[in-house]
Design a protein around this motif. Structure first.
Motif, PDB file in Angstrom:
ATOM      1  N   SER A  68       0.830  -1.202   0.000  1.00  0.00           N
ATOM      2  CA  SER A  68       0.000   0.000   0.000  1.00  0.00           C
ATOM      3  C   SER A  68       0.867   1.255   0.000  1.00  0.00           C
ATOM      4  CB  SER A  68      -0.927   0.000   1.220  1.00  0.00           C
ATOM      5  OG  SER A  68      -1.677   1.192   1.299  1.00  0.00           O
TER       6      SER A  68
ATOM      7  N   CYS B 251      -3.185   3.526   5.405  1.00  0.00           N
ATOM      8  CA  CYS B 251      -4.354   3.134   4.608  1.00  0.00           C
ATOM      9  C   CYS B 251      -5.135   4.367   4.138  1.00  0.00           C
ATOM     10  CB  CYS B 251      -5.268   2.226   5.427  1.00  0.00           C
ATOM     11  SG  CYS B 251      -4.570   0.598   5.806  1.00  0.00           S
TER      12      CYS B 251
ATOM     13  N   THR C  79      -5.053  -3.026   1.172  1.00  0.00           N
ATOM     14  CA  THR C  79      -5.305  -1.854   2.020  1.00  0.00           C
ATOM     15  C   THR C  79      -6.525  -2.072   2.901  1.00  0.00           C
ATOM     16  OG1 THR C  79      -4.308  -0.386   0.374  1.00  0.00           O
ATOM     17  CG2 THR C  79      -5.763   0.627   2.004  1.00  0.00           C
TER      18      THR C  79
END
Length: 527
Positions: free
Chosen positions: A44, A385, A413
């Protein structure tokens, strides 16, 4: 190994807590789950970094680019003080490793010696620190490999007159412990608490891995036109580094389940907090001469070396924030050896928490610090995130293609967000057991969730208080892949700090200082 410099007692001693509460099977499964979580969070962060590499790290720069300035401010300061909190954690772990569990003058003297070494090393010139860091990293990786080989020898072939142990501790007292309840539900709770305890070894790993991979691209002037080419190597490097980190950790968790049973009271100092490493317990029970003493010294060196590394990371993070205008400018001051000495001093102040062990036993203080840093690590994962979601939304809105997408994203994520939220909110499970061996239930609950309050307070202070100094910046964020924070051309004078409305701070200033965070070059360069 990407996070080699930060390998410390989170692996050697912190895993003992997880083993004691969950058992060997839960310890192994928890490290596998945490490895998947690390991979999800690393990919991510890497997608964002591949698009626009930064030399200062994701929570210091990308937060200001893609989130509100108040969220970025809170996350950056959370990262700084949490890295600083690792230092007293490593120091108290060293006390536990030496068996100095009772408070008193002996603990005070040894705390002072270790603290002076940790702090003093951070005032060394950068070249000397880099050389010593490579040496300590080699020692720590060598210690991890050697202890694994010894556990393999004890488990499969035996040593000397000792018969092979095999997986006898998986059979008696059992593969999975029970926690707070009986039966299946008790084993589920034990596994969950094992996740919480084992996460100390993986805290901030995604950021460290990605920063090591993105730094070469971030230091190349955009005018050369090679940024995209170098950035293309980031995904492969982070995937390799995650594997190099997760695989040895998983093997170590398996080895520790072979070396000690989960009901051994030495793992938790009779239930009061942190205890001996499972490796040390196994070596002592095997009656192997000299080896336990060597292992004790090696783990002690790991604790000291990790304390040095975390203080370096913390002080350089504060210095970078200062250079970018997000912290008082005084912390960017450097001495003739190019050391940001005031940032080192400010970060080193957290080391004084270790001296609470003079009045409170080292195992209790160590377990409290463990809860503090792990909960902050979950908040950091959630922030990563959020950054990814804002980044993804902005690319879609502007119709811009990303430079790389991992096949695991965006589901990774979402997985990281769910798991990090559950672990953060479930931190109070530690307060479940009755009694006052490690403090009252109220104190345990406060420790488990205090970082949430600190994060919210930092957010509110930045959003509503006019006295917070910020840099007024007017800059368009180039989403086409141009880098942020590059220092091309002549250096400009530092912008005068004012107190504009909070909405004005939307991006990192171009050419905002002369500081260059050589995190990868200093700490993460391969020997």
């Amino acid at each position: 190994m990407a996070i080699g410099p930060t390998i410390g007692t989170g692996l050697f001693i912190g895993a003992g807590q997880a083993l004691a509460v969950g058992g060997p099977a839960s310890l192994l499964l928890s490290y596998i789950v945490l490895s998947f979580l690390t991979f999800a969070m690393t990919t991510s962060v890497a997608e964002v970094s591949t698009h626009m590499p930064s030399q200062h790290g994701t929570l210091v720069t990308n937060g200001y680019l893609y989130m509100s300035s108040s969220l970025a401010f809170a996350s950056a300061y959370l990262r700084w003080y949490t890295l600083a909190m690792f230092v007293p954690y490593e120091i108290t772990s060293a006390m536990v490793n030496l068996g100095l569990w009772k408070p008193g003058s002996a603990v005070a003297v040894r705390l002072a010696i270790i603290t002076i070494i940790v702090v003093g090393c951070n005032f060394l010139p950068e070249r000397l620190f880099k050389s010593s860091e490579r040496l300590f990293t080699t020692i720590k990786i060598g210690t991890m490999v050697t202890l694994f080989v010894l556990s393999l020898a004890l488990g499969l072939g035996g040593v000397g007159t000792q018969p092979s142990w095999g997986f006898k501790y998986w059979k008696h007292p059992g593969a999975m412990n029970e926690y707070l309840a009986r039966g299946l539900w008790g084993r589920v709770l034990a596994f969950f608490q094992c996740l919480l305890d084992g996460s100390i070894a993986f805290a901030f790993a995604p950021e460290l891995i990605v920063h090591r991979a993105e730094l070469p691209a971030s230091l190349v002037p955009a005018s050369l036109g090679e940024t995209a080419m170098i950035s293309a190597g980031i995904p492969g490097r982070v995937t390799s580094d995650v594997a190099q980190t997760a695989f040895p950790y998983i093997l170590s968790s398996l080895a520790m389940g072979v070396m000690a049973p989960f009901n051994d009271t030495r793992l938790t100092n009779n239930g009061t907090g942190s205890g001996f490493s499972p490796y040390l317990i196994g070596l002592k029970d095997a009656n192997i001469q000299v080896v336990p003493m060597i292992a004790t010294i090696a783990i002690l060196l790991s604790a000291v070396a990790s304390g040095r590394s975390f203080l370096y990371l913390s002080s350089r993070t504060l210095c970078a924030m200062s250079e970018l205008g997000h912290a008082p400018s005084v912390f960017s001051t450097r001495n003739r050896w190019n050391v940001p000495h005031l940032a080192v001093v400010a970060s080193a102040l957290f080391s004084s928490l270790a001296f609470v062990s003079v009045k409170v036993s080292s195992p209790i203080m160590n377990i409290y610090l463990l809860r503090l840093v792990t909960s902050a690590g979950f908040i950091s994962s959630l922030v990563s995130c959020i950054i990814y979601r804002h980044f993804d939304r902005r690319l879609i809105m502007n119709g811009i293609a990303r430079r790389h997408r991992f096949s695991f994203q965006p589901f990774g994520t979402y997985f990281g967000m769910v798991i990090s939220t559950i672990l953060l909110l479930g931190g109070g499970l530690w307060a479940g057991p009755k009694g006052h061996l490690i403090g009252s239930r109220g104190a345990r609950l406060i420790i488990s969730y205090i970082n949430i309050g600190v994060f919210v307070l930092l957010f509110l202070v930045h959003r509503f208080q006019d006295f917070v100094p910020v840099v007024k910046v007017e800059r368009h964020v180039d989403m086409t892949g141009g880098r942020h924070g590059d220092r091309e051309g002549p250096k400009e004078s530092r912008t005068q700090k004012t107190s504009p409305p909070r909405a004005k701070l939307d991006a990192i200033p171009e050419g905002s200082g002369t500081f260059e965070l050589r995190l990868s070059q200093t700490l993460f360069a391969e020997p």
